[in-house]
Design a protein around this motif. Structure first.
Motif, mmCIF file in Angstrom:
data_model
loop_
_atom_site.group_PDB
_atom_site.id
_atom_site.type_symbol
_atom_site.label_atom_id
_atom_site.label_comp_id
_atom_site.label_asym_id
_atom_site.label_seq_id
_atom_site.Cartn_x
_atom_site.Cartn_y
_atom_site.Cartn_z
ATOM 1 N N ASP A 35 0.835 -1.201 0.000
ATOM 2 C CA ASP A 35 0.000 0.000 0.000
ATOM 3 C C ASP A 35 0.875 1.259 0.000
ATOM 4 N N GLU A 36 0.678 2.115 -1.000
ATOM 5 C CA GLU A 36 1.509 3.323 -1.081
ATOM 6 C C GLU A 36 1.107 4.367 -0.043
ATOM 7 N N HIS A 37 -0.119 4.237 0.420
ATOM 8 C CA HIS A 37 -0.610 5.181 1.423
ATOM 9 C C HIS A 37 0.032 4.847 2.770
ATOM 10 N N PHE A 38 0.633 5.841 3.392
ATOM 11 C CA PHE A 38 1.291 5.596 4.677
ATOM 12 C C PHE A 38 0.294 5.647 5.822
ATOM 13 N N GLU A 39 0.441 4.667 6.745
ATOM 14 C CA GLU A 39 -0.416 4.653 7.933
ATOM 15 C C GLU A 39 0.486 4.350 9.130
ATOM 16 N N PRO A 40 0.413 5.112 10.211
ATOM 17 C CA PRO A 40 1.278 4.796 11.355
ATOM 18 C C PRO A 40 0.835 3.482 12.014
#
Lengths: 262, 221
Positions: B140-145
């Motif tokens: 997933d290119e979307h960053f999530e902490p």
């Protein structure tokens, strides 16, 4: 060989410990990869911001260049025409009919030329619109002004270069062209300039060659005076391209910029 | 006192965490944790009661429980995958396969044993599902902490439990025979205690993360 129950139990215990450690490392790996992803994302945002800043700077430079040309033209061209018009008008002797008619005709011709020049200036003032019509059109337009200087023999060669629609990329490429031409005007002492714009495979190739005094590329790049050349290299890289600067003192210079248009 | 074991206490604490942090949850998948953990606690206590007071094997109880365990865990994995546009057909295919396997397992043992083969296959599937979730997160290119990601910690707890129990599951028949007398001190018991503690700690932390997430984005419920 018979394996005792205790050995089997130990084996199961050991296997279970390994099976417990494996997910632990996997989780640590995923977390560390995620941290890298965050860093990468931050870098991408920063690069995008830098690109936008540089683009803004480039657009301002294009405008500045346009204003310089306008100032030069107002002073040296339209200013001269208007001065000549004034002088002609003031020298009219209304008692000398034939002479007056000739002078009025001259004034009319001068005024028409001035109007033509003002119209051309007004077109130039829409600098950004020029770029939006495509790189080839923008270069052609800029060269019209260069030819008026009568200092250089200018050759522009191109092979059906189309407009990509990537305004940012073409603005930067156009600014690079302006920067190189400025350098030639100010420092090269050249008499001939060759500009070649080609599409080779998936790349735009802009080659600018002059027959001026040339320079030592390494020396110039080392000095702070080489900021213009540094800018050319830096901005080419910024639009995923490359710039090659080849020059031999007293033997002119060739600057080639390759930029992918996809 | 016999009902107070490492398993029952960790399950109960996790149930309390679920009640505290998920009681105002709007998402069904998360809300279902409360009844599921309640059922787990009841089954655990009932299992001890049958074993200690009725003096009979409690496999039948766990054979029923495994249906709920599989149903809920599969549904929750599907809920996590739904964000990546996976269709319900995957969930129903897996549940269909599980049902067939479960019935064959039951018939094979004439309803006289725990469905260990089915449970082993289920563990492997959940391990693969967890690993696939990690893969999706990495891709997933979307960053999530992830440190504060409730799904991530739930999956991590699940992976620990099902991956860690693989060795025990594979040797279940052997261990059952060997541990008949000394179950409370057996290696399987110790391993399952550790796995339960780890999983319920991870799950409880996931509930806290979900609570924080809900507080910061009220649209979640």
């Amino acid at each position: 060989m018979q394996i005792s129950s205790k050995e089997v139990i130990s084996l199961i215990g050991l296997t279970s410990i390994i099976f417990l450690i494996a997910p632990l490392f996997l989780i640590l790996y995923v977390l560390s990869y995620n941290r890298r992803k965050k860093k990468h994302q931050e870098e991408t945002v920063m690069m995008q911001q830098n690109f936008e800043n540089e683009l803004l700077k480039t657009q301002m430079e294009v405008q500045e260049q346009t204003l310089k040309t306008v100032a030069y033209d107002l002073h040296d061209n339209i200013g001269q025409l208007l001065s000549l018009t004034t002088i002609t008008l003031s020298s009219i002797n209304i008692n000398d009919n034939q002479n007056t008619a000739e002078k009025i005709a001259l004034v009319e011709a001068l005024t028409l030329r001035s109007i033509k020049e003002v119209k051309a200036l007004s077109r130039l003032l829409h600098g950004e619109e020029i770029v939006s019509r495509g790189l080839k059109a923008a270069i052609e337009f800029e060269l019209e002004w260069l030819k008026r200087l009568d200092r250089f023999k200018v050759n522009f060669e191109h092979n059906n270069v189309f407009f990509t629609g990537d305004n940012a990329k073409e603005t930067i490429l156009f600014r690079l062209f302006q920067e190189i031409i400025n350098n030639i005007i100010q420092h090269a002492k050249a008499t001939e300039i060759l500009i070649r714009l080609e599409v080779i495979e998936d790349n735009f190739r802009l080659t600018i060659r002059d027959n001026g005094v040339g320079f030592d590329v390494d020396e110039i790049l080392k000095r702070k005076a080489g900021m213009g050349l540094h800018n050319i290299v830096k901005r080419s890289i910024m639009i995923n391209g490359s710039a090659s600067i080849i020059s031999i003192p007293l033997n002119g210079a060739t600057i080639t910029i390759n930029v992918p248009y996809k | 006192m016999i009902f107070i074991t490492v398993n029952t206490v960790s399950e109960l604490l996790c149930l309390l965490a679920a009640i505290v942090f998920l009681n105002k949850e709007k998402t069904t998948a998360w809300r279902l944790f409360i009844p599921f953990l309640l059922l787990t606690c009841i089954v655990e206590v009932a299992g001890i009661y049958i074993r200690e007071f009725v003096h009979t094997s409690n496999y039948a109880l766990y054979n029923v429980y495994v249906l709920f365990e599989c149903g809920f865990t599969s549904y929750f994995f599907f809920y996590l995958y739904k964000a990546y546009h996976y269709k319900p057909i995957w969930l129903f295919t897996w549940l269909g396969l599980f049902a067939v396997m479960y019935i064959i397992d039951l018939l094979h043992h004439n309803f006289g044993q725990f469905v260990s083969t089915t449970a082993s296959v289920m563990s492997v599937v959940f391990v693969l599902a967890s690993l696939y979730f990690y893969y999706l997160k990495l891709k997933d290119e979307h960053f999530e902490p992830l440190i504060f990601s409730a799904p991530f910690w739930w999956v991590s707890g699940t992976l620990f439990f099902y991956f860690g129990s693989t060795a025990c599951n594979n040797f279940l028949d052997y261990l059952s025979e060997y541990e008949r007398i000394t179950f409370s001190r057996s290696i399987r018991y110790i391993i399952y205690n550790i796995l339960d503690i780890v999983m319920y700690i991870f799950w409880s932390y996931a509930f806290i993360c979900r609570y924080r997430q809900r507080k910061s984005s009220p649209s979640l419920g």
